[in-house]
Scaffold this motif. Structure first.
Motif, PDB file in Angstrom:
ATOM      1  N   ALA A 152       0.968  -0.972  -0.303  1.00  0.00           N
ATOM      2  CA  ALA A 152      -0.008  -0.073  -0.008  1.00  0.00           C
ATOM      3  C   ALA A 152       0.749   1.467  -0.252  1.00  0.00           C
ATOM      4  O   ALA A 152       0.272   2.030  -0.396  1.00  0.00           O
ATOM      5  CB  ALA A 152      -0.641   0.018   1.896  1.00  0.00           C
ATOM      6  N   ILE A 153       1.915   0.696   0.541  1.00  0.00           N
ATOM      7  CA  ILE A 153       2.831   2.177   0.837  1.00  0.00           C
ATOM      8  C   ILE A 153       3.584   2.860  -0.233  1.00  0.00           C
ATOM      9  O   ILE A 153       3.420   3.764  -0.848  1.00  0.00           O
ATOM     10  CB  ILE A 153       3.685   2.443   2.227  1.00  0.00           C
ATOM     11  N   LYS A 154       4.288   1.455  -0.907  1.00  0.00           N
ATOM     12  CA  LYS A 154       4.338   1.173  -2.454  1.00  0.00           C
ATOM     13  C   LYS A 154       3.855   1.819  -3.322  1.00  0.00           C
ATOM     14  O   LYS A 154       4.194   2.847  -4.190  1.00  0.00           O
ATOM     15  CB  LYS A 154       5.218   0.288  -3.032  1.00  0.00           C
ATOM     16  N   LEU A 155       2.655   2.030  -3.470  1.00  0.00           N
ATOM     17  CA  LEU A 155       1.466   2.685  -4.601  1.00  0.00           C
ATOM     18  C   LEU A 155       1.093   3.813  -3.745  1.00  0.00           C
ATOM     19  O   LEU A 155       0.663   4.796  -4.879  1.00  0.00           O
ATOM     20  CB  LEU A 155       0.511   2.023  -4.389  1.00  0.00           C
ATOM     21  N   ALA A 156       1.632   4.691  -2.600  1.00  0.00           N
ATOM     22  CA  ALA A 156       1.188   5.126  -2.387  1.00  0.00           C
ATOM     23  C   ALA A 156       2.450   6.395  -2.845  1.00  0.00           C
ATOM     24  O   ALA A 156       2.294   7.763  -2.532  1.00  0.00           O
ATOM     25  CB  ALA A 156       0.757   6.033  -0.182  1.00  0.00           C
ATOM     26  N   LYS A 157       3.592   5.712  -2.856  1.00  0.00           N
ATOM     27  CA  LYS A 157       4.644   6.834  -3.631  1.00  0.00           C
ATOM     28  C   LYS A 157       4.353   6.610  -4.915  1.00  0.00           C
ATOM     29  O   LYS A 157       6.000   6.926  -5.648  1.00  0.00           O
ATOM     30  CB  LYS A 157       6.152   5.716  -2.508  1.00  0.00           C
ATOM     31  N   SER A 158       4.202   5.927  -5.914  1.00  0.00           N
ATOM     32  CA  SER A 158       3.930   6.460  -6.867  1.00  0.00           C
ATOM     33  C   SER A 158       3.836   7.369  -7.720  1.00  0.00           C
ATOM     34  O   SER A 158       3.091   8.252  -6.588  1.00  0.00           O
ATOM     35  CB  SER A 158       2.495   5.188  -7.968  1.00  0.00           C
ATOM     36  N   PRO A 159       4.595   7.858  -8.889  1.00  0.00           N
ATOM     37  CA  PRO A 159       4.639   9.141  -9.095  1.00  0.00           C
ATOM     38  C   PRO A 159       3.325   9.938 -10.149  1.00  0.00           C
ATOM     39  O   PRO A 159       4.057  11.230  -9.618  1.00  0.00           O
ATOM     40  CB  PRO A 159       5.741   9.474 -10.366  1.00  0.00           C
TER      41      PRO A 159
END
Length: 328
Positions: free
Chosen positions: A222-229
């Motif tokens: 979830a955090i990885k997606l939140a950091k999407s450019p």
């Protein structure tokens, strides 16, 4: 469409649609949707296997066996094998067939649902289908949109029926994913929204996809997606939704300070009374309470309640509970 979904308030677990966040509408609410390839694939599988199974094997078998043994034995073997099933692929059971057919047919369609209720942009994506097929898909999507708030499970079944007929149309996969999310089928929602994103490249689904990862016990994803450019270019509302989900994922990992920092970077003091500001403030108040900062939490529950005209949250009750606790 996807940006109408309401991810969780950011609190650390449980139902991702609680805290009065609202479900919004899936693509099917104003669109049409198509549910999987199940029926078509089943038909191809059963017929194709039957054609090349018993007959082809029977034709090749006796000649090869003739070289090794008596013809009579071969005939007896072939007949007994046929009675037992031999190499023939077992057909689907009677129990399996109704399930596939029921999914394809979907729930009964209300007579007053015509499919014209869909948004024009959604209807336009169905124009490549044959007319009757497009009409059926549109009706299932429209029905899903009407039911999504009161009966999300039935809405989901409508989108599955649509997907069974038009699985290669992005808006259908989007609708199926959003309805699955509303019904609590998070793995299915994630798969469908990924498929929609592959088809049309849209990033509006990212907050819902991130919240699905949370629900599935995958906060790091979830955090990885939140950091999407692409999140940096989101409009205020979907960006707020992603912030709420990211903060919730931090809490899932026990990172309360990081969750608070994530929320403090959001426009908590925005003068808008929009639902996204309500949810941001509520998530912040809830996280403050979890961090043991009761006085600050009380202030932000009051500030949430002050703009929550539609009572999307239980901020007033949470504030009253904190006040009673402090006085006790």
């Amino acid at each position: 469409m996807a940006d109408q979904r309401r991810p969780s308030s950011g609190s650390g677990g449980g139902d991702r649609r609680r805290e009065g966040q609202g479900r919004g509408r899936p693509a099917g609410a104003s669109s049409g949707s198509s549910a999987g390839r199940g029926r078509a694939d089943d038909r191809r599988g059963a017929r194709g296997e039957d054609r090349k199974g018993p007959r082809g094997d029977d034709r090749k078998g006796p000649r090869a066996d003739d070289r090794r043994g008596p013809r009579a034995d071969d005939r007896r073997g072939a007949r007994s094998d046929d009675r037992r099933g031999g190499d023939r692929r077992a057909p689907r059971t009677e129990r399996e067939r109704p399930v596939d057919q029921a999914t394809y047919d979907g729930p009964p369609l209300p007579e007053d649902v015509t499919g014209k209720e869909l948004d024009r942009s959604v209807a336009a994506q169905l124009r490549g289908l044959p007319e009757k097929l497009a009409a059926r898909v549109a009706r299932h999507l429209a029905a899903a949109g009407m039911l999504i708030d009161e009966d999300p499970e039935t809405a989901y079944r409508h989108t599955l029926a649509a997907r069974a007929r038009a699985s290669r149309i992005a808006v259908v996969r989007e609708a199926t994913g959003e309805a699955a999310y509303a019904a609590g089928h998070y793995a299915e929602a994630l798969a469908e929204l990924r498929a929609a994103k592959r088809m049309n490249g849209a990033t509006a689904y990212l907050p819902i996809m991130a919240d699905c990862h949370r629900a599935l016990g995958q906060p790091e994803q979830a955090i990885k997606l939140a950091k999407s450019p692409s999140v940096a270019n989101f409009a205020p509302e979907p960006k707020a939704e992603m912030t709420i989900v990211e903060a919730g994922a931090r809490r899932d990992l026990g990172q309360l300070d990081a969750a608070l920092r994530t929320l403090e970077l959001a426009p908590l003091n925005n003068k808008s009374r929009g639902s996204w500001v309500v949810r941001l403030r509520y998530a912040y108040a809830d996280t403050l309470e979890a961090a043991g900062r009761a006085t600050d939490a009380l202030e932000w529950f009051h500030r949430t309640h002050a703009i929550d005209a539609d009572e999307l949250t239980d901020a007033a009750d949470r504030a009253a509970a904190l006040e009673a606790r402090s006085q006790g």
